[in-house]
Design an enzyme around this catalytic site. Structure first.
Site, PDB file in Angstrom:
ATOM      1  N   PRO A  17       0.849  -1.187   0.000  1.00  0.00           N
ATOM      2  CA  PRO A  17       0.000   0.000   0.000  1.00  0.00           C
ATOM      3  C   PRO A  17       0.894   1.250   0.000  1.00  0.00           C
ATOM      4  CG  PRO A  17      -0.163  -1.228   2.091  1.00  0.00           C
ATOM      5  CD  PRO A  17       0.916  -1.853   1.296  1.00  0.00           C
ATOM      6  N   ALA A  19      -0.075   5.205   0.087  1.00  0.00           N
ATOM      7  CA  ALA A  19      -1.214   6.131   0.089  1.00  0.00           C
ATOM      8  C   ALA A  19      -1.099   7.133  -1.052  1.00  0.00           C
ATOM      9  CB  ALA A  19      -1.296   6.841   1.432  1.00  0.00           C
ATOM     10  N   CYS A 102       2.201   2.750  10.130  1.00  0.00           N
ATOM     11  CA  CYS A 102       2.223   4.107   9.580  1.00  0.00           C
ATOM     12  C   CYS A 102       2.636   5.106  10.656  1.00  0.00           C
ATOM     13  CB  CYS A 102       0.850   4.461   9.020  1.00  0.00           C
ATOM     14  SG  CYS A 102       0.831   6.114   8.332  1.00  0.00           S
ATOM     15  N   LYS A 141       0.385  -5.485   9.064  1.00  0.00           N
ATOM     16  CA  LYS A 141       1.637  -4.945   8.508  1.00  0.00           C
ATOM     17  C   LYS A 141       2.290  -4.068   9.575  1.00  0.00           C
ATOM     18  CE  LYS A 141       3.427  -2.453   4.472  1.00  0.00           C
ATOM     19  NZ  LYS A 141       3.648  -1.069   4.885  1.00  0.00           N
ATOM     20  N   GLY A 227       7.124  -1.699  -2.732  1.00  0.00           N
ATOM     21  CA  GLY A 227       6.359  -0.465  -2.844  1.00  0.00           C
ATOM     22  C   GLY A 227       6.934   0.483  -3.871  1.00  0.00           C
ATOM     23  N   ARG A 228       7.812   1.373  -3.401  1.00  0.00           N
ATOM     24  CA  ARG A 228       8.240   2.480  -4.251  1.00  0.00           C
ATOM     25  C   ARG A 228       8.859   2.031  -5.568  1.00  0.00           C
ATOM     26  NH1 ARG A 228      11.462   5.168   0.524  1.00  0.00           N
ATOM     27  NH2 ARG A 228      11.655   2.933   0.935  1.00  0.00           N
TER      28      ARG A 228
HETATM   29  C1  LIG Z   1       4.136   7.927   0.208  1.00  0.00           C
HETATM   30  C2  LIG Z   1       4.019   6.637   0.958  1.00  0.00           C
HETATM   31  C3  LIG Z   1       2.771   6.204   1.378  1.00  0.00           C
HETATM   32  C4  LIG Z   1       2.638   5.005   2.090  1.00  0.00           C
HETATM   33  N1  LIG Z   1       1.393   4.585   2.442  1.00  0.00           N
HETATM   34  C5  LIG Z   1       1.254   3.410   3.127  1.00  0.00           C
HETATM   35  C6  LIG Z   1      -0.030   2.909   3.477  1.00  0.00           C
HETATM   36  O1  LIG Z   1      -1.075   3.472   3.132  1.00  0.00           O
HETATM   37  N2  LIG Z   1      -0.075   1.760   4.196  1.00  0.00           N
HETATM   38  C7  LIG Z   1       1.059   1.066   4.562  1.00  0.00           C
HETATM   39  O2  LIG Z   1       0.967   0.032   5.201  1.00  0.00           O
HETATM   40  N3  LIG Z   1       2.270   1.509   4.209  1.00  0.00           N
HETATM   41  C8  LIG Z   1       2.395   2.640   3.507  1.00  0.00           C
HETATM   42  N4  LIG Z   1       3.632   3.053   3.115  1.00  0.00           N
HETATM   43  C9  LIG Z   1       4.795   2.196   3.408  1.00  0.00           C
HETATM   44  C10 LIG Z   1       5.012   1.197   2.267  1.00  0.00           C
HETATM   45  O3  LIG Z   1       3.926   0.294   2.151  1.00  0.00           O
HETATM   46  C11 LIG Z   1       6.285   0.369   2.505  1.00  0.00           C
HETATM   47  O4  LIG Z   1       6.176  -0.295   3.743  1.00  0.00           O
HETATM   48  C12 LIG Z   1       7.529   1.247   2.505  1.00  0.00           C
HETATM   49  O5  LIG Z   1       7.499   2.211   1.467  1.00  0.00           O
HETATM   50  C13 LIG Z   1       8.800   0.400   2.381  1.00  0.00           C
HETATM   51  O6  LIG Z   1       8.754  -0.380   1.213  1.00  0.00           O
HETATM   52  P1  LIG Z   1       9.479   0.091  -0.167  1.00  0.00           P
HETATM   53  O7  LIG Z   1      10.898   0.456   0.176  1.00  0.00           O
HETATM   54  O8  LIG Z   1       9.372  -1.105  -1.075  1.00  0.00           O
HETATM   55  O9  LIG Z   1       8.727   1.278  -0.691  1.00  0.00           O
HETATM   56  C14 LIG Z   1       3.786   4.238   2.402  1.00  0.00           C
HETATM   57  C15 LIG Z   1       5.032   4.671   1.953  1.00  0.00           C
HETATM   58  C16 LIG Z   1       5.163   5.849   1.241  1.00  0.00           C
HETATM   59  C17 LIG Z   1       6.530   6.264   0.751  1.00  0.00           C
END
Ligand SMILES: Cc1cc2nc3c(=O)[nH]c(=O)nc-3n(C[C@H](O)[C@H](O)[C@H](O)COP(=O)(O)O)c2cc1C
Length: 330
Positions: A17, A19, A102, A141, A227-228
C-alpha cells in the site's frame, strides 16, 4: 507458493500500500504484467467506509480484474473495523490487512498505525476480534517497533499468530526511522524466527529482483512486498518472479512498452476518474516513470505540465523516434 489462510497466491510477491499511489487504476495496469501475487489498497479509515464517504469508497473500489485484493484498514475501533471488513468482503476484498506501521501523526493520534506498536496487547485484542468476526484471511503490517529501544515486532508477530492472523508483513525499520537509513534484514529475520508457521512477508528498500532474493536468503521470509520501486518499474514483479523461479531475467521492457504502459495508466485514470484528474495524477506519476524511461529533458518537462488528453496523446506521438528504436529502457 504463498498461502494466506485458505487463499493460495500465484506468487510470493506483493504490491505495498502506498497512500495516494496504489489505487485501482495502478493495480489494473500492474497486474497484467505478471508476477504479482497480491495487491493491497492504500490505508483506509473503516469509519469512512461505514459512512460511505467519497474518499473511502474510491479507496476500496475494485473490479473483477483486480484480484486477489487486500484491503488495508487503520484505526483502533474493533466494531468499526469488523463492519467495514464485512462490507469489503461483500464488495470484492479477499484479504483484510491491519496497518500497524504508519508513522504519520494523523493516523497515530487516532490510535492506529505505528501507535499500535506502543500497546501490543491492545493490538492483539483488536486483531483477534476481527479474525473471529470476519471470514477472510486477516493480516497485519508492522514496523520493527516505535524506536530502537522498543523492538516489539518478534513478540507481537508471535502473539498475532496465536490470535489467528494469516500472515504478517514487516517493514524492517522502526517508526522513528521513518524511511531513513537502511532496512534491517536482521530485524525481519528475528520476526521469521519468532513465529511458528504463518508466512512472514519482508518489506523495505527492495529495488530489483536481486534485492528480492537477498531479502529472502537473508531473512527466510516467505514473501516480499514491494512499494516504491514498483512505481518506477511495474515490471519488477514479473522480473523478480522469473528470477526466483528460473534464475534468469527476462529482457527488460522496451521504451515502446514503457510508453504503452503510461498510456494504459492514463486511460484507466480517465475511465475511473475524469480527464482533469487523470492529467493531474499523470503529471505527478510521470516523475516516477521517468526514472526508468529516461526521456529527453524537453519532452519530460512538457509531460510534467500536461493539461488535457489531447496534449497527452500529442506528446506520446512526439516521443522522439530516435529514442524508441529497439533500445531497452533500464
Ligand atoms: C508515500 C508513501 C505512502 C505510504 N502509504 C502506506 C499505506 O497506506 N499503508 C502502509 O501500510 N504503508 C504505507 N507506506 C509504506 C510502504 O507500504 C512500505 O512499507 C515502505 O514504502 C517500504 O517499502 P518500499 O521500500 O518497497 O517502498 C507508504 C510509503 C510511502 C513512501
Amino acid at each position: 507458493m504463498l498461502t494466506l489462510g485458505s487463499l493460495e497466491l500465484t506468487s510470493n510477491l506483493l504490491l505495498s500500500p502506498i497512500a495516494g499511489y496504489c489505487d485501482l487504476a495502478f493495480r489494473l495496469v500492474v497486474r497484467p504484467l505478471g508476477g504479482l501475487g497480491l495487491a493491497c489498497t492504500d490505508l483506509v479509515n473503516p469509519r469512512g467506509v461505514l459512512r460511505r464517504t467519497g474518499a473511502s469508497m474510491a479507496l476500496v473500489r475494485t473490479e473483477s480484474d483486480d484480484k486477489p485484493l487486500c484491503v488495508q484498514f487503520y484505526g483502533a475501533n474493533p466494531a468499526e473495523m469488523i463492519d467495514a471488513a464485512r462490507y469489503c468482503r461483500d464488495h470484492g476484498a479477499d484479504v483484510i490487512d491491519i496497518n500497524m506501521g504508519c508513522p504519520v501523526a494523523k493516523i497515530c493520534t487516532r490510535g492506529g498505525g505505528a501507535a499500535m506498536l506502543s500497546d501490543p496487547a491492545n493490538a492483539v485484542r483488536l486483531v483477534e476480534a476481527v479474525v473471529q468476526a470476519v471470514d477472510l484471511p486477516v493480516t497485519a503490517k508492522l514496523r520493527l517497533g516505535l524506536d530502537d529501544s522498543t523492538i516489539v515486532a518478534p513478540q507481537l508477530a508471535a502473539d498475532l499468530e496465536r490470535a489467528g492472523v494469516a500472515a504478517v508483513t514487516v517493514h524492517g525499520r522502526t517508526a522513528a526511522d521513518r524511511f531513513g537509513g537502511k532496512v534491517r534484514l536482521d530485524g525481519i529475520a528475528r520476526v521469521v524466527g519468532a513465529v511458528r508457521s504463518i508466512p512472514v512477508i519482508g518489506n523495505g528498500d527492495v529495488r530489483s529482483p536481486a534485492d528480492v532474493k537477498r531479502m529472502i536468503d537473508a531473512t527466510g521470509c516467505a514473501g516480499v512486498m514491494i512499494g516504491r520501486a514498483a512505481l518506477s518499474d511495474p515490471w519488477i514483479f514479473r522480473d523478480s518472479h522469473t528470477y526466483l523461479t528460473t534464475g534468469s531475467l527476462p529482457p527488460p521492457p522496451t521504451v515502446c512498452e514503457r510508453l504503452d504502459l503510461i498510456v494504459r495508466h492514463f486511460e484507466q485514470l480517465r475511465r475511473l476518474k475524469n480527464e482533469r484528474v487523470a492529467c493531474a495524477i499523470m503529471r505527478q506519476r510521470f516523475s516516477w516513470y521517468a526514472a526508468r524511461l529516461q526521456p529527453p529533458p524537453g519532452w519530460r518537462h512538457q509531460m510534467r505540465g500536461v493539461r488535457s488528453a489531447n496534449e497527452f496523446y500529442q506528446l506520446m506521438r512526439e516521443y522522439p523516434a530516435s529514442e524508441k528504436g529497439d533500445r531497452n529502457a533500464g
